[in-house]
Design a protein around this motif. Structure first.
Motif, PDB file in Angstrom:
ATOM      1  N   GLN A  33       0.773  -1.089   0.105  1.00  0.00           N
ATOM      2  CA  GLN A  33      -0.015  -0.097  -0.201  1.00  0.00           C
ATOM      3  C   GLN A  33       0.901   1.302   0.024  1.00  0.00           C
ATOM      4  N   LEU A 160      -4.547  -1.600   4.760  1.00  0.00           N
ATOM      5  CA  LEU A 160      -5.085  -0.783   4.115  1.00  0.00           C
ATOM      6  C   LEU A 160      -5.266   0.510   4.610  1.00  0.00           C
ATOM      7  N   PRO A 164      -1.878   3.652   3.337  1.00  0.00           N
ATOM      8  CA  PRO A 164      -2.137   4.745   2.659  1.00  0.00           C
ATOM      9  C   PRO A 164      -1.576   5.809   3.492  1.00  0.00           C
ATOM     10  N   ARG A 267      -7.282   7.523   0.667  1.00  0.00           N
ATOM     11  CA  ARG A 267      -6.839   5.873   0.230  1.00  0.00           C
ATOM     12  C   ARG A 267      -7.244   5.061   1.567  1.00  0.00           C
TER      13      ARG A 267
END
Length: 412
Positions: A33, A160, A164, A267
């Protein structure tokens, strides 16, 4: 009333091997990521072209699809930990190559080395989920298969969320070179954790089938199961047409007017929502109405994408993405639970790879679709159209897959 078995009452997190496996998954997704966020910013900084962002997704998904079925075959027949460690070494090599590009050591100002590195990412990423899925069944008893996917989803979504956000902060505060370097270190940590896992890996029963015959067996299994096929197809087309998050760098620059820190927040927002719902589902696994819940969740995802496309305020956009993550988190947990409950042990690598083609490739194909449509229609119309098509996909699936609509997890 008869007491529940101890294996049902005990949390999967009490299994030391399961915690190690989650560490492997978490470090790998953090690395991936950080690279994804940094590459998006890097490419858009060089090109100012939404279509170039779409090409990033295409550069990853084509080699991923080409390798996925063979990766599943290898995972079913070779030592899984070693394959996983080799895959994380590939992630490290990708980050190092990108670090050299960002530092100006390789083709300064050119985008082709970035795309070449992303091709390598697609090849090695094809092994990550099949390795995790196959080892999942070795570290947990079957009685915990319904709770384990929720916890695994939480670990995945934490990556996740943090990946980001960390990537955006690193780019904004220290630059792209440092961000890529951190990603390389996390990839190495993922491989080291996996090699520390102590789990029995019995050899495959019987003689090894020819490669294409074995892959065909896995394909027939998936396509012959309406519930599994329907859930995977639902996600594929929903995320394909609702892939707004890939256009976040363009939204940040042209509409929301934030820097790389804002990109990290956008994100991370969907994953944050998925973490919350994953924690809830870890304690309250859906049962009788699981199929309907899945359909409503994907419909909600489509509505959130429409809201994101129409928003002109940064925090409202982040909120819509947060809600989209809540909806997607329900879908992720239910799909993972279905796959673990219905897949035979000897086919887990192949089935996970086929699932990966449906699920893992949908984000990258969605990125290419979104970038292409944004060039043709503009940013906002492209995203709103994608959300509307997602709603149509849900309606079609509800009609064409009645077994999925009536799914009761207690009967699997």
């Amino acid at each position: 009333m008869e007491a529940a078995p101890e294996s049902l009452l005990r949390s999967p997190l009490r299994e030391g091997s399961f915690r190690i496996l989650l560490g492997y998954r978490l470090f790998a997704i953090l690395s991936y990521q950080i690279v994804a966020v940094t590459v998006g910013w890097h490419v858009y900084e060089l090109t100012r072209d939404t279509f170039a962002l779409g090409l990033v997704g295409l550069a990853e998904v084509l080699p991923y699809i080409g390798m996925a079925l063979f990766a599943g075959y290898l995972v079913d027949h070779l030592p899984k930990r070693r394959l996983g460690a080799l895959a994380t070494a590939g992630l490290c090599a990708t980050a190092v190559l990108l670090m050299l590009v960002a530092a100006g050591r390789i083709a300064p100002g050119a985008t082709w080395p970035i795309y070449a590195a992303i091709v390598l990412t697609g090849l090695v990423r094809a092994f990550l989920t099949p390795v995790y899925t196959a080892l999942f069944a070795r570290v947990l008893p079957r009685a915990q298969f319904a709770r384990g996917p929720s916890i695994g989803s939480v670990a995945f979504q934490i990556g996740l969320v943090c990946g980001p956000a960390l990537g955006g902060l690193l780019v904004g505060l220290a630059g792209k070179t440092v961000a890529y370097g951190v990603a390389a270190a996390l990839a190495l940590a993922s491989g080291a954790v996996l090699l520390a896992l102590r789990v029995e890996e019995p050899p495959a029963a019987g003689p090894r089938a020819p490669v294409f015959a074995s892959i065909g067996e896995g394909l027939r299994f998936v396509f012959g199961n309406q519930v599994m096929l329907g859930a995977q197809a639902l996600d594929l087309f929903a995320v394909l047409f609702g892939g707004a998050i890939s256009l976040a760098p363009a939204f940040i620059h042209e509409i929301l007017h934030y820097g790389p820190e804002g990109l990290g927040i956008l994100r991370a927002a969907p994953a944050l929502g998925a973490v919350v719902v994953g924690l809830v589902l870890a304690r309250h696994t859906p049962g009788r109405n699981a199929g309907r819940l899945l359909l409503w969740a994907v419909a909600g995802f489509g509505l959130c994408i429409i809201g994101f496309g129409l928003s002109r305020h940064f925090w409202l956009s982040a909120f819509f993405l947060l809600l989209s993550g809540v909806c997607d988190g329900v879908s992720v947990v239910l799909r993972s639970t279905i796959m673990q409950l219905v897949t035979p042990d000897g086919m887990r690598g192949r089935v996970a790879s086929i699932n990966g083609i449906f699920i893992g490739s949908s984000n990258e194909l969605g990125a290419f679709y979104a970038g292409s449509m944004a060039r043709l229609l503009g940013l906002v119309p492209a995203v709103v159209l994608g959300g509307c098509v997602t709603l149509g996909v849900v309606a079609t699936t509800a009609v064409k897959a009645p077994k999925l609509r009536r799914l009761d997890l207690r009967k699997l």
